[in-house]
Enzyme design. Structure first.
Site, mmCIF file in Angstrom:
data_model
loop_
_atom_site.group_PDB
_atom_site.id
_atom_site.type_symbol
_atom_site.label_atom_id
_atom_site.label_comp_id
_atom_site.label_asym_id
_atom_site.label_seq_id
_atom_site.Cartn_x
_atom_site.Cartn_y
_atom_site.Cartn_z
ATOM 1 C CE1 TYR A 142 -3.451 -2.695 0.619
ATOM 2 C CE2 TYR A 142 -4.619 -0.720 1.274
ATOM 3 C CZ TYR A 142 -4.634 -2.040 0.900
ATOM 4 O OH TYR A 142 -5.830 -2.700 0.803
ATOM 5 C CE LYS A 191 1.657 -17.911 -2.615
ATOM 6 N NZ LYS A 191 0.808 -19.118 -2.622
ATOM 7 C CG ASP A 223 -2.149 -20.425 -1.138
ATOM 8 O OD1 ASP A 223 -1.602 -20.374 -0.016
ATOM 9 O OD2 ASP A 223 -1.667 -21.092 -2.084
ATOM 10 C CG ASP A 247 -8.042 -4.736 1.735
ATOM 11 O OD1 ASP A 247 -8.983 -4.236 2.375
ATOM 12 O OD2 ASP A 247 -7.982 -4.744 0.490
ATOM 13 C CG ASP A 251 -13.577 -7.061 2.453
ATOM 14 O OD1 ASP A 251 -13.349 -6.315 3.432
ATOM 15 O OD2 ASP A 251 -13.988 -6.633 1.356
HETATM 16 C C1 IPM Z 1 -10.350 -1.234 4.044
HETATM 17 C C2 IPM Z 1 -10.582 -0.664 2.679
HETATM 18 C C3 IPM Z 1 -9.431 0.254 2.339
HETATM 19 C C4 IPM Z 1 -8.154 -0.556 2.357
HETATM 20 C C5 IPM Z 1 -9.585 0.997 1.011
HETATM 21 C C6 IPM Z 1 -10.902 1.741 0.930
HETATM 22 C C7 IPM Z 1 -8.432 1.919 0.768
HETATM 23 O O1 IPM Z 1 -10.735 -1.677 1.749
HETATM 24 O O2 IPM Z 1 -10.236 -0.443 5.010
HETATM 25 O O3 IPM Z 1 -10.311 -2.452 4.162
HETATM 26 O O4 IPM Z 1 -7.836 -1.235 1.378
HETATM 27 O O5 IPM Z 1 -7.464 -0.529 3.377
HETATM 28 MG MG MG Z 2 -10.852 -3.604 2.606
#
Ligand code: IPM
Ligand code: MG
Length: 357
Positions: A142, A191, A223, A247, A251
């Site tokens: 990032y 990884k 993975d 990240d 999710d």
């Molecule tokens: C998160 C989001 C952010 C990230 C984006 C919006 C920049 O996906 O906070 O998980 O990737 O960190």
């Molecule tokens: Mg995210």
């Protein structure tokens, strides 16, 4: 006690859900005899509209002058055509970095009352799961070197993943300390079969683990981890991983709880000041309709009380109010089961939680 809180409401449903969390924090302050003051600052698309840039300097200064920061969400289709370095999302990276928030705590826990909302089969959920993802937040790909260059097939774009021992140790310590307060298991995800930065990550975590003999340490390739999360989520307690893997995996972990509208997060650094935000996005499709689930932001407010202000009883009170409202069967549209009655609006859900507090 008195605390100042910077509010970064942002875009989409951001303003609605932050207002809900503020109402709950105000009720909590009144109940426990504290004083919280709130100052709003612009971030994301709304900041682009007003000032031309997603993270105005006043926002950074305001956050640095506050005891802590509560964020709603940023972004929306309106700003999709902005160039990469002026997108609303860029403001998020900018504020994380400006505040030195290298730790991102993302709890993914299954609420028993919402078990049927999980996409996982009952036998996979078993007795449930309660995972804490510790994501490195100010390093890795990032923030690494990026750009364009001439490559083998003509012009190419590149991004770089780089981690120093210092950065790995500092996030690793947070994970081990967190595990000491939970069920004492850390799984580090990398990884290392391919990436040099992951090999350094793994070696560093291994030597750090020797300082925490009480913690059961393991590591896993990313993975495999993505697969294990949907195969047997109960095996995880604390997961520690890099910015990008965190990240993605967070999710996935939130989705298997079935209630992304319920999950809070804390971003922390070396000082008590943190930034607290729901893990879901700005949901432009339902913005301004009073339909959003305010719980993730309300629980982010609870995390702020716990981690930044040391007010655990107050945080417990908010979390238990949320539990009781859910146990009583109240739902917003996003967590509505097929047999539930009409959903509550964002403000109705907020009022229910305040009533129970
Ligand atoms: C998160 C989001 C952010 C990230 C984006 C919006 C920049 O996906 O906070 O998980 O990737 O960190
Ligand atoms: Mg995210």
């Amino acid at each position: 006690m008195e605390f100042s809180i910077a509010l970064l409401k942002g875009d989409g449903i951001g303003p609605e859900i932050v207002d809900s969390a503020v109402a709950v924090l105000e009720k909590t302050a009144a109940k426990f005899g504290h004083k919280f003051s709130f100052t709003p600052y612009l971030i994301g698309g709304c900041a682009i509209d007003e000032t031309g840039i997603p993270l105005p300097p006043e926002t950074i200064e305001g956050c640095l002058a506050s005891d802590s920061v509560l964020l709603g969400a940023v972004g929306g289709p309106k700003w999709d055509d902005q160039p990469g370095n002026n997108r609303p999302e860029k403001a998020l990276l900018g504020i994380r970095s400006a505040l030195g928030l290298f730790t991102n705590l993302r709890p993914a826990k299954l609420y028993p009352a919402l078990r049927s909302a999980s996409p996982l089969k009952d036998e996979i959920i078993g007795s449930g799961f309660d995972i804490m993802i510790v994501r490195e937040l100010t390093g890795g790909i990032y923030f690494g070197d990026r750009g364009y260059r001439e490559g083998k097939y003509g012009q190419e774009a590149y991004d770089t993943e780089a981690y120093s021992i210092t950065e790995i140790e500092r996030i690793g310590r947070v994970a081990f300390e967190t595990a000491m307060k939970r069920s004492k298991r850390v799984c580090s995800i990398d990884k290392a079969n391919v990436l040099e930065s992951s090999r350094l990550w793994r070696r560093t975590m291994h030597s750090l683990s020797e300082e925490y003999p009480e913690v059961e340490y393991s590591d896993m390739f990313v993975d495999n981890a993505a697969m294990q999360l949907v195969r047997d989520p109960g095996q995880f307690d604390v997961i520690v991983t890099s910015n990008m893997f965190g990240d993605i995996l967070s999710d996935e972990a939130s989705q298997i709880t079935g209630s992304i509208g319920m999950l809070a997060s804390a971003s922390l650094g070396d000082t008590a000041r943190g930034m607290y935000e729901p893990i879901h996005g700005s949901a432009p499709d339902i913005a301004g309709q009073n339909k959003a689930n305010p719980i993730a932001t309300i629980l982010s407010g609870a995390m702020m009380l716990r981690y930044s202000f040391g007010l655990s009883a107050e945080a417990d009170a908010i979390e238990s109010a949320v539990d009781r409202v859910l146990d009583a069967g109240y739902r917003t549209a996003d967590i509505l089961g097929s047999t539930d009655t009409a959903p509550l609006t964002c403000t109705e859900m907020t009022e229910k939680i305040i009533e129970v507090l």
